[in-house]
Design an enzyme around this catalytic site. Structure first.
Site, short mmCIF file in Angstrom:
data_model
loop_
_atom_site.label_atom_id
_atom_site.label_comp_id
_atom_site.label_asym_id
_atom_site.label_seq_id
_atom_site.Cartn_x
_atom_site.Cartn_y
_atom_site.Cartn_z
N CYS A 14 0.86 -1.19 0.00
CA CYS A 14 0.00 0.00 0.00
C CYS A 14 0.90 1.24 0.00
O CYS A 14 2.11 1.13 0.19
CB CYS A 14 -0.87 0.00 1.25
SG CYS A 14 0.13 0.05 2.76
N HIS A 38 4.89 -5.38 8.78
CA HIS A 38 4.78 -6.77 9.21
C HIS A 38 5.04 -7.74 8.06
O HIS A 38 4.14 -8.42 7.59
CB HIS A 38 3.40 -7.02 9.81
CG HIS A 38 3.27 -6.45 11.19
ND1 HIS A 38 2.10 -6.01 11.73
CD2 HIS A 38 4.21 -6.26 12.15
CE1 HIS A 38 2.32 -5.57 12.95
NE2 HIS A 38 3.59 -5.70 13.22
N HIS A 73 -1.36 -5.00 19.21
CA HIS A 73 -0.76 -4.57 17.93
C HIS A 73 -0.10 -3.21 18.11
O HIS A 73 -0.64 -2.33 18.80
CB HIS A 73 -1.87 -4.50 16.87
CG HIS A 73 -1.37 -4.30 15.48
ND1 HIS A 73 -0.91 -3.08 15.03
CD2 HIS A 73 -1.24 -5.15 14.44
CE1 HIS A 73 -0.54 -3.19 13.76
NE2 HIS A 73 -0.73 -4.45 13.37
N GLU A 86 0.17 -0.65 16.25
CA GLU A 86 -0.63 0.52 15.87
C GLU A 86 -1.64 0.86 16.96
O GLU A 86 -1.81 2.04 17.33
CB GLU A 86 -1.36 0.26 14.54
CG GLU A 86 -2.18 1.46 14.11
CD GLU A 86 -3.16 1.13 12.98
OE1 GLU A 86 -2.76 0.45 12.03
OE2 GLU A 86 -4.32 1.59 13.07
N CYS A 98 -8.40 2.26 6.70
CA CYS A 98 -7.68 3.02 5.67
C CYS A 98 -8.11 2.58 4.28
O CYS A 98 -8.62 1.48 4.08
CB CYS A 98 -6.17 2.86 5.85
SG CYS A 98 -5.53 1.34 5.20
N SER A 134 0.55 -9.72 10.35
CA SER A 134 -0.03 -8.60 9.61
C SER A 134 -1.56 -8.61 9.77
O SER A 134 -2.23 -9.56 9.36
CB SER A 134 0.35 -8.71 8.13
OG SER A 134 -0.54 -7.97 7.34
N SER A 135 -2.07 -7.56 10.36
CA SER A 135 -3.50 -7.49 10.65
C SER A 135 -4.34 -7.50 9.38
O SER A 135 -5.30 -8.26 9.24
CB SER A 135 -3.78 -6.24 11.48
OG SER A 135 -5.13 -5.97 11.54
N ASN A 136 -3.97 -6.66 8.41
CA ASN A 136 -4.82 -6.58 7.21
C ASN A 136 -4.80 -7.90 6.45
O ASN A 136 -5.80 -8.32 5.88
CB ASN A 136 -4.42 -5.38 6.34
CG ASN A 136 -3.20 -5.63 5.50
OD1 ASN A 136 -3.30 -6.09 4.38
ND2 ASN A 136 -2.02 -5.34 6.04
N SER A 184 1.51 -5.42 3.23
CA SER A 184 2.94 -5.40 3.52
C SER A 184 3.70 -6.46 2.74
O SER A 184 4.86 -6.74 3.03
CB SER A 184 3.16 -5.58 5.03
OG SER A 184 2.32 -6.60 5.53
S1 SF4 Z 1 -2.35 -0.56 5.63
FE1 SF4 Z 1 -1.35 0.70 7.24
S2 SF4 Z 1 0.42 1.60 6.18
FE2 SF4 Z 1 -0.96 0.86 4.58
S3 SF4 Z 1 -2.19 2.66 4.03
FE3 SF4 Z 1 -3.32 1.48 5.60
S4 SF4 Z 1 -2.73 2.45 7.53
FE4 SF4 Z 1 -1.25 3.09 6.01
#
Ligand code: SF4
Length: 408
Positions: free
Chosen positions: A62, A93, A182, A184, A290, A319-321, A380
């Site tokens: 990202c 991450h 986490h 963040e 985000c 990695s959370s996402n 990531s």
């Molecule tokens: S995943 Fe994390 S680093 Fe990437 S745009 Fe979203 S908040 Fe920002």
């Protein structure tokens, strides 16, 4: 809050054109994939023999991660090679990316440095703050020490901080939907308490949210409440006092639908308790998922509407996402969350089970005959790891991607 002149952070311009040009070249050489670019240009699909792979429309790095990596590389190029540069924890991450950063000679210290680590830092040492930010107290200590900070905190994370600070000023308790441990979320919670008398409570699941809602409506056993959420609330937090006005924010990388549910449930309970006309005094929310997380979840949602035999999700296990992408897949079809292509063998795959927090093995994971495999990767995950995965999949079918490209 302004700092005295002696502790004001030292600024250094890393984004000089000559440096950024060299950084771009190095970053591309480490993480770019020609194969992934070609698949992207080809409608995100690659087929050969009885195997078709479909890449989600949005995947991988990202903007926040790209910026953090660029700044870390730029820091290394801007200072003489013998100048120590430290990184608080992980830049992002992903284990491979963190290895590359260490290979540049950037040393890792704890994301919340111990007193011993702090004592070893010298004034003028360079310290990189990762993309998910750092706690207010850590930043203050580094500034007081006189360190030069390279702050790669993503702007989207800072937007959450702004919201939480606002809640704190208005004596509204921040309910943060996220993982309490986490980095963040820890940085965000530190913002809730740093500039006043604010309080916070972190909820991770809808079950926890329901427990909080019940407590708001009917009260309950305070000791039980505090035990259940141990480590996830501010010092001095009292559920009988600090749940009268709440504002919801979230870790930027949560599952959108779940975050909306957290908001909805808390809003509903506040209406039940105080009435619709009083809701503004007792409930606030702000969507802080985000854009990049949202785009990746939306793209996977679309991909999952196609007929697929299995899904591979690539990314760091912490990695959370990425874990939320895997969660979306799991709800629909066999899904394997792997950190790299080495995890795939003909008769077994070693993948992360995020519910058991460990790697597990699955046998006979790749069905025989004509199959379609969906692929996505967290924010990531660099493209070169996605390429390795695609190559490995075709290799397991006896097909050389090199050969495909040459004839493509
Ligand atoms: S995943 Fe994390 S680093 Fe990437 S745009 Fe979203 S908040 Fe920002």
């Amino acid at each position: 809050m302004s700092l005295p002149a002696s502790t004001a952070p030292k600024k250094v311009n890393l984004r000089r054109p000559d440096i950024m040009e060299a950084v771009q070249a190095q970053v591309l050489s480490h993480y770019r994939s020609e194969l992934v670019e070609r698949i992207r240009a080809n409608g995100h699909v690659l087929s050969a023999g009885d195997l078709t792979i479909k890449l989600a429309k949005e995947f991988g790095f990202c903007y926040g991660v790209e910026r953090a990596i660029d700044l870390a590389y730029a820091a290394r190029k801007s200072f003489p090679p013998d100048k120590p540069i430290f990184l608080l924890g992980e830049i992002i991450h992903n284990p491979e990316v963190n290895d590359q950063i260490r290979n540049l000679g950037i040393k890792t210290i704890s994301n919340k440095p111990t007193d011993e680590e702090m004592n070893q830092l010298r004034s003028d040492d360079v310290v990189i703050i990762p993309a998910f930010g750092t706690e207010v107290a850590t930043r203050r200590k580094l500034e007081e020490k006189g360190c030069m900070l390279v702050d790669t905190t993503c702007g989207d994370v800072m937007s959450v901080w702004k919201r939480v600070r606002q809640y704190s000023k208005e004596a509204v308790t921040s309910i943060i939907h996220g993982k309490a441990k986490h980095e963040e979320t820890k940085a965000t919670t530190s913002q809730a308490t740093a500039y006043g008398t604010g309080h916070y409570l972190v909820v991770f699941t809808l079950k926890e949210t329901d427990y909080v809602c019940d407590y708001i409506l009917k009260g309950g056993d305070k000791a039980d409440f505090l035990e259940k959420f141990k480590g996830a609330y501010s010092p001095g937090f009292d559920p009988d006092v600090h749940l009268q006005a709440v504002g919801v924010a979230n870790q930027t990388t949560m599952l959108r639908g779940e975050t909306e549910d957290v908001q909805r449930r808390l809003r509903t309970v506040m209406i039940q308790k105080y009435g619709e006309s009083e809701i503004d005094r007792h409930f606030r929310f702000f969507d802080t998922i985000c854009g990049a997380t949202q785009d990746r979840q939306d793209a996977l949602g679309k991909l999952l509407r196609d007929p697929l035999d299995l899904l591979i999700v690539i990314g760091g296990y912490n990695s959370s996402n990425t874990s939320h992408l895997a969660e979306m897949g799991e709800a629909k079809l066999p899904t394997y969350f792997i950190k790299n292509a080495a995890k795939m063998e003909p008769d077994k795959i070693v993948h992360y089970d995020q519910h058991k927090h460990t790697e597990i093995e699955s046998l006979n994971w790749l069905p025989k005959g004509k199959i379609t495999v969906g692929i996505t990767a967290g924010a990531s995950c660099p493209n070169n790891l996605i390429e390795d995965t695609i190559r490995r999949l075709f290799e397991l079918r006896g097909i050389s991607v090199q050969h495909l490209l040459a004839n493509g």
